[in-house]
Design an enzyme around this catalytic site. Sequence first.
Site, PDB file in Angstrom:
ATOM      1  N   ALA A  91       0.829  -1.205   0.000  1.00  0.00           N
ATOM      2  CA  ALA A  91       0.000   0.000   0.000  1.00  0.00           C
ATOM      3  C   ALA A  91       0.866   1.258   0.000  1.00  0.00           C
ATOM      4  O   ALA A  91       0.608   2.201  -0.758  1.00  0.00           O
ATOM      5  CB  ALA A  91      -0.928  -0.007   1.214  1.00  0.00           C
ATOM      6  N   TYR A  92       1.889   1.261   0.829  1.00  0.00           N
ATOM      7  CA  TYR A  92       2.787   2.422   0.884  1.00  0.00           C
ATOM      8  C   TYR A  92       3.459   2.634  -0.471  1.00  0.00           C
ATOM      9  O   TYR A  92       3.482   3.756  -0.999  1.00  0.00           O
ATOM     10  CB  TYR A  92       3.836   2.194   1.967  1.00  0.00           C
ATOM     11  CG  TYR A  92       4.876   3.287   2.053  1.00  0.00           C
ATOM     12  CD1 TYR A  92       4.595   4.482   2.706  1.00  0.00           C
ATOM     13  CD2 TYR A  92       6.137   3.120   1.485  1.00  0.00           C
ATOM     14  CE1 TYR A  92       5.547   5.490   2.782  1.00  0.00           C
ATOM     15  CE2 TYR A  92       7.091   4.126   1.555  1.00  0.00           C
ATOM     16  CZ  TYR A  92       6.796   5.299   2.213  1.00  0.00           C
ATOM     17  OH  TYR A  92       7.741   6.290   2.279  1.00  0.00           O
ATOM     18  N   SER A  93       3.988   1.565  -1.054  1.00  0.00           N
ATOM     19  CA  SER A  93       4.641   1.687  -2.355  1.00  0.00           C
ATOM     20  C   SER A  93       3.641   2.069  -3.431  1.00  0.00           C
ATOM     21  O   SER A  93       3.956   2.847  -4.334  1.00  0.00           O
ATOM     22  CB  SER A  93       5.346   0.377  -2.730  1.00  0.00           C
ATOM     23  OG  SER A  93       6.562   0.246  -2.029  1.00  0.00           O
TER      24      SER A  93
END
Length: 284
Positions: free
Chosen positions: A151-153
């Site tokens: 999700a962060y990436s």
Amino acid sequence: MNASQSSTSSELVVVTGASTGIGRATAQRLATDGFHVVAGVRTEAAAAEVKAGRIEPVLLDITDESQVTALADRVRADRRPLRAVVNNAGIAVNAPIEALPPAEWRRQFEVSVFGQVAVIQALMPALLRSKGRIVNIGSTGGKVAMPGFGAYSGAKFAMEAVSDSLRREVEPFGVTVAVIIPGAVRTKLTERGNATAERLIAGMTPEQRTRYAGLTKAFRTTTESWGTNGLDASVVADAVSKAIRERRPRTRYTVGRDAAVMTRLTHLVSDRLLDRMVRRTMGL
């Protein structure tokens, strides 16, 4: 002006996510450069800590439309030109993709993509008037997506695309766009991300916890190493200063050896080889 020339307080710079870490270090560095820094923070307590001679804290949740509008009104009311906006606010929501609830995906993107875009849109009239600059704080996670960081990436990859598209849209009007790509940095974002990850891991099913036991252990080890071996946030702030002050800024600035290596590897090796290298790096 180039990076060796001093700036003056006759120009504004907006920095989001300035309560701690990279945002706070950036606000302090730009104030030292001579800019008047409008520093977005989330709480009154953070505002009291950040406030300084050339640093003016404002309450800013970039997912709150009214607060973003208030920021634009504050900038519009000032006779000084807006030299730059530094989009730094962000969160880290990390867990195996199978086990990450859709609501957590939305939270990651609301802050790290949609909130960033909202700030850019709100301040674009001022940036067009001043022929200012937009500096987006990216990540090696926007170049290489490690397991457990989907999700962060995903959000960081999205902002890479937004930055490219935006640069090609607004540079003909004199507004420049740069991305700062730090490697591992010692910040509270990592600490908060780890706390979020622990909460999400606790919510996984027993089967998922068993399936991803090796990954969650590797994730903890990796993020703990960032807290020990990561760069000081001031090094990233130095790169932001260059992006704002150099006469002809680069489109991207990598910060740290790990960022330089990982960014280059994406162009040099196959996906399968990079998969093996990433897993080896994480101890999987």
